[in-house]
Enzyme design. Structure first.
Site, PDB file in Angstrom:
ATOM      1  N   ASP A  11       0.893  -1.134   0.047  1.00 45.08           N
ATOM      2  CA  ASP A  11       0.127   0.020  -0.029  1.00 45.08           C
ATOM      3  C   ASP A  11       0.836   1.267  -0.140  1.00 45.08           C
ATOM      4  O   ASP A  11       1.006   1.984   0.947  1.00 45.08           O
ATOM      5  CB  ASP A  11      -1.057  -0.034   1.183  1.00 45.08           C
ATOM      6  CG  ASP A  11      -2.115  -1.338   0.918  1.00 45.08           C
ATOM      7  OD1 ASP A  11      -2.472  -1.751   0.053  1.00 45.08           O
ATOM      8  OD2 ASP A  11      -2.242  -1.706   2.239  1.00 45.08           O
ATOM      9  N   LYS A  33       0.672  -7.888  -2.996  1.00 44.70           N
ATOM     10  CA  LYS A  33      -0.321  -7.314  -3.532  1.00 44.70           C
ATOM     11  C   LYS A  33      -0.420  -6.033  -3.926  1.00 44.70           C
ATOM     12  O   LYS A  33       0.001  -5.179  -3.057  1.00 44.70           O
ATOM     13  CB  LYS A  33      -1.518  -7.616  -2.378  1.00 44.70           C
ATOM     14  CG  LYS A  33      -3.102  -7.114  -3.088  1.00 44.70           C
ATOM     15  CD  LYS A  33      -4.193  -7.276  -1.816  1.00 44.70           C
ATOM     16  CE  LYS A  33      -3.900  -6.105  -0.802  1.00 44.70           C
ATOM     17  NZ  LYS A  33      -4.523  -4.839  -1.325  1.00 44.70           N
ATOM     18  N   ASP A  60      -5.097  -6.188  -7.129  1.00 48.60           N
ATOM     19  CA  ASP A  60      -6.379  -6.122  -6.145  1.00 48.60           C
ATOM     20  C   ASP A  60      -7.103  -4.840  -6.616  1.00 48.60           C
ATOM     21  O   ASP A  60      -7.013  -3.842  -6.036  1.00 48.60           O
ATOM     22  CB  ASP A  60      -6.099  -6.190  -4.650  1.00 48.60           C
ATOM     23  CG  ASP A  60      -7.262  -5.833  -3.714  1.00 48.60           C
ATOM     24  OD1 ASP A  60      -8.125  -6.310  -4.186  1.00 48.60           O
ATOM     25  OD2 ASP A  60      -7.067  -5.449  -2.803  1.00 48.60           O
ATOM     26  N   LEU A  61      -7.687  -5.055  -7.687  1.00 49.17           N
ATOM     27  CA  LEU A  61      -8.708  -3.928  -8.306  1.00 49.17           C
ATOM     28  C   LEU A  61     -10.093  -4.087  -7.907  1.00 49.17           C
ATOM     29  O   LEU A  61     -10.822  -3.123  -8.395  1.00 49.17           O
ATOM     30  CB  LEU A  61      -8.277  -3.706  -9.751  1.00 49.17           C
ATOM     31  CG  LEU A  61      -6.720  -3.476 -10.274  1.00 49.17           C
ATOM     32  CD1 LEU A  61      -6.538  -3.419 -11.647  1.00 49.17           C
ATOM     33  CD2 LEU A  61      -6.240  -2.464  -9.504  1.00 49.17           C
ATOM     34  N   LYS A  62     -10.679  -5.353  -7.422  1.00 44.34           N
ATOM     35  CA  LYS A  62     -11.835  -5.282  -7.080  1.00 44.34           C
ATOM     36  C   LYS A  62     -13.157  -4.814  -8.287  1.00 44.34           C
ATOM     37  O   LYS A  62     -14.006  -3.967  -8.243  1.00 44.34           O
ATOM     38  CB  LYS A  62     -12.363  -4.619  -5.948  1.00 44.34           C
ATOM     39  CG  LYS A  62     -11.454  -5.127  -4.640  1.00 44.34           C
ATOM     40  CD  LYS A  62     -11.811  -4.321  -3.265  1.00 44.34           C
ATOM     41  CE  LYS A  62     -11.016  -4.786  -2.270  1.00 44.34           C
ATOM     42  NZ  LYS A  62      -9.664  -4.185  -2.463  1.00 44.34           N
ATOM     43  N   ASP A  65     -18.616  -4.012 -12.538  1.00 42.76           N
ATOM     44  CA  ASP A  65     -19.180  -3.143 -13.829  1.00 42.76           C
ATOM     45  C   ASP A  65     -20.083  -4.233 -14.534  1.00 42.76           C
ATOM     46  O   ASP A  65     -20.331  -5.196 -14.145  1.00 42.76           O
ATOM     47  CB  ASP A  65     -18.134  -2.475 -14.475  1.00 42.76           C
ATOM     48  CG  ASP A  65     -18.570  -1.045 -15.141  1.00 42.76           C
ATOM     49  OD1 ASP A  65     -19.438  -1.125 -15.697  1.00 42.76           O
ATOM     50  OD2 ASP A  65     -17.598  -0.093 -15.039  1.00 42.76           O
ATOM     51  N   ILE A  66     -20.671  -3.431 -15.599  1.00 46.61           N
ATOM     52  CA  ILE A  66     -21.495  -4.496 -16.240  1.00 46.61           C
ATOM     53  C   ILE A  66     -20.668  -5.487 -16.926  1.00 46.61           C
ATOM     54  O   ILE A  66     -19.557  -5.309 -17.233  1.00 46.61           O
ATOM     55  CB  ILE A  66     -22.199  -3.769 -17.453  1.00 46.61           C
ATOM     56  CG1 ILE A  66     -21.272  -3.001 -18.582  1.00 46.61           C
ATOM     57  CG2 ILE A  66     -23.236  -2.618 -17.019  1.00 46.61           C
ATOM     58  CD1 ILE A  66     -21.706  -2.250 -19.749  1.00 46.61           C
ATOM     59  N   THR A  68     -19.872  -6.698 -19.658  1.00 43.79           N
ATOM     60  CA  THR A  68     -18.945  -6.645 -21.127  1.00 43.79           C
ATOM     61  C   THR A  68     -17.790  -5.906 -20.664  1.00 43.79           C
ATOM     62  O   THR A  68     -16.457  -6.052 -21.156  1.00 43.79           O
ATOM     63  CB  THR A  68     -19.852  -5.787 -22.049  1.00 43.79           C
ATOM     64  OG1 THR A  68     -21.028  -6.595 -22.681  1.00 43.79           O
ATOM     65  CG2 THR A  68     -18.918  -5.636 -23.406  1.00 43.79           C
ATOM     66  N   THR A  69     -17.874  -4.799 -19.888  1.00 45.86           N
ATOM     67  CA  THR A  69     -16.754  -4.151 -19.396  1.00 45.86           C
ATOM     68  C   THR A  69     -15.728  -4.740 -18.764  1.00 45.86           C
ATOM     69  O   THR A  69     -14.621  -4.622 -19.014  1.00 45.86           O
ATOM     70  CB  THR A  69     -17.293  -2.683 -18.622  1.00 45.86           C
ATOM     71  OG1 THR A  69     -18.108  -2.076 -19.486  1.00 45.86           O
ATOM     72  CG2 THR A  69     -16.113  -1.995 -18.158  1.00 45.86           C
ATOM     73  N   THR A 123     -13.457  -6.078   4.707  1.00 44.89           N
ATOM     74  CA  THR A 123     -13.263  -6.260   6.066  1.00 44.89           C
ATOM     75  C   THR A 123     -13.631  -5.104   7.038  1.00 44.89           C
ATOM     76  O   THR A 123     -13.341  -5.092   8.261  1.00 44.89           O
ATOM     77  CB  THR A 123     -11.889  -6.830   6.539  1.00 44.89           C
ATOM     78  OG1 THR A 123     -10.960  -5.863   5.668  1.00 44.89           O
ATOM     79  CG2 THR A 123     -11.883  -8.276   5.909  1.00 44.89           C
ATOM     80  N   ARG A 185      -3.568  -9.170  11.271  1.00 46.55           N
ATOM     81  CA  ARG A 185      -2.694  -8.266  12.089  1.00 46.55           C
ATOM     82  C   ARG A 185      -2.027  -9.155  13.152  1.00 46.55           C
ATOM     83  O   ARG A 185      -2.583 -10.053  13.693  1.00 46.55           O
ATOM     84  CB  ARG A 185      -3.562  -7.169  12.920  1.00 46.55           C
ATOM     85  CG  ARG A 185      -4.231  -6.070  12.091  1.00 46.55           C
ATOM     86  CD  ARG A 185      -3.383  -4.878  11.746  1.00 46.55           C
ATOM     87  NE  ARG A 185      -4.077  -3.758  11.051  1.00 46.55           N
ATOM     88  CZ  ARG A 185      -4.380  -4.229   9.768  1.00 46.55           C
ATOM     89  NH1 ARG A 185      -3.951  -4.991   9.123  1.00 46.55           N
ATOM     90  NH2 ARG A 185      -4.987  -3.075   9.196  1.00 46.55           N
ATOM     91  N   GLN A 194     -10.200  -1.552   9.834  1.00 48.01           N
ATOM     92  CA  GLN A 194     -10.954  -2.609   9.556  1.00 48.01           C
ATOM     93  C   GLN A 194     -11.521  -3.051  10.722  1.00 48.01           C
ATOM     94  O   GLN A 194     -11.044  -2.794  11.797  1.00 48.01           O
ATOM     95  CB  GLN A 194      -9.750  -3.591   9.030  1.00 48.01           C
ATOM     96  CG  GLN A 194      -9.178  -3.494   7.680  1.00 48.01           C
ATOM     97  CD  GLN A 194      -8.115  -4.207   7.016  1.00 48.01           C
ATOM     98  OE1 GLN A 194      -7.258  -4.704   7.902  1.00 48.01           O
ATOM     99  NE2 GLN A 194      -7.986  -4.729   6.006  1.00 48.01           N
ATOM    100  N   GLY A 214      -0.814  -6.132   5.621  1.00 52.93           N
ATOM    101  CA  GLY A 214      -0.198  -5.006   5.349  1.00 52.93           C
ATOM    102  C   GLY A 214       0.671  -4.139   6.226  1.00 52.93           C
ATOM    103  O   GLY A 214       1.804  -4.336   6.573  1.00 52.93           O
ATOM    104  N   ARG A 215      -0.110  -3.202   7.049  1.00 52.08           N
ATOM    105  CA  ARG A 215       0.647  -2.539   7.938  1.00 52.08           C
ATOM    106  C   ARG A 215       1.510  -3.177   9.211  1.00 52.08           C
ATOM    107  O   ARG A 215       2.357  -2.767   9.704  1.00 52.08           O
ATOM    108  CB  ARG A 215      -0.431  -1.472   8.797  1.00 52.08           C
ATOM    109  CG  ARG A 215      -0.767  -0.274   7.712  1.00 52.08           C
ATOM    110  CD  ARG A 215      -2.075   0.402   8.387  1.00 52.08           C
ATOM    111  NE  ARG A 215      -3.423  -0.301   7.886  1.00 52.08           N
ATOM    112  CZ  ARG A 215      -4.581   0.353   7.816  1.00 52.08           C
ATOM    113  NH1 ARG A 215      -4.411   1.659   8.111  1.00 52.08           N
ATOM    114  NH2 ARG A 215      -5.418  -0.277   7.401  1.00 52.08           N
TER     115      ARG A 215
END
Length: 239
Positions: A11, A33, A60-62, A65-66, A68-69, A123, A185, A194, A214-215
């Site tokens: 991050d 990630k 990690d873009l989550k 959308d529809i 097709t996109t 989370t 953690r 979180q 992460g942290r």
């Protein structure tokens, strides 16, 4: 996913910060990630730089959308050589199926398709948020299990969930289905933004397939030492 290493959430705001953080790890194999902030700043070049370092990579873009996109976006992401990507399960089965088809079509010949997982509930989401803000009357655990079943039926490889839902998910899906669990953690670290958090040891006990940290690592005084402590606890080895 080739291995079961803890996934380090990079991050950071830039490639410069990211590579400086990774330098002390030298050539140790890592699973990392890359999230929205770093990818939107650096684009595909950060993926290339990390793959050149021989990192296994979760992008990690989550996507949500529809169909097709999402299908077209996944074709592009598959060409980058990432190992793991995700969508939001709330996009529905048709969108998840379109994402999988896009990955299959976009993966270069002779290469392995990236694993595809679906985010169930973030989370940072609590029962109260679900009821008051999202107007979801079902319990959090019921919603997560339902999304997991939908993801498996759509052909996905697994889900993103908290540690606390992993056991219930495995009562509803096949044993090979992945549960990738963020919100990890060490016991002495703060939860920050979180809500549904756990230690590496609890994640192992609850049956998580993989943990995202992460942290506890990136903000540690000695990140390499912190990473090794996380890995030992995750593997059930007493230091």
């Amino acid at each position: 996913m080739k291995n079961n290493l803890p996934i380090i959430a990079l991050d950071f705001a830039s490639a410069e910060e990211t590579l400086a953080f990774l330098a002390p790890f030298q050539q140790e194999p890592l699973f990392v990630k890359v999230g929205m902030e770093l990818f939107y700043q650096e684009g595909p070049s950060i993926v290339k730089q990390l793959k050149e370092r021989n990192c296994e990579l979760f992008l990690d873009l989550k996507l949500h959308d529809i169909p097709t996109t999402v299908n077209k976006a996944m074709k592009r992401l598959a060409s980058l050589g990432v190992d793991l990507v995700n969508v939001h399960a709330a996009g529905g089965k048709k969108m998840m199926q379109a994402a999988l088809e896009g990955l299959e079509e976009g993966t270069p010949a002779g290469k392995k398709r990236p694993s595809l997982i679906a985010v169930t509930q973030l989370t940072s989401t609590s029962e109260q948020i679900m009821k008051d803000e999202l107007l979801i009357e079902k319990s959090l655990i019921d919603t997560v299990v339902h999304y997991s079943k939908q993801a498996e039926e759509s052909g996905l490889d697994g889900v993103v969930c908290s540690v606390h839902e992993a056991k219930a998910i495995y009562q509803a899906v096949s044993p090979s289905f992945l549960t990738v669990t963020p919100g990890i953690r060490m016991s002495e670290d703060a939860a920050n933004d979180q809500v549904r958090v756990a230690t590496p040891a609890i994640a192992r006990e609850k049956g998580s397939s993989a943990i995202v940290v992460g942290r506890s690592i990136t903000k540690a005084e000695d990140p390499v030492k912190a990473y090794k402590a996380v890995r030992l606890e995750w593997e059930g080895i007493k230091s």
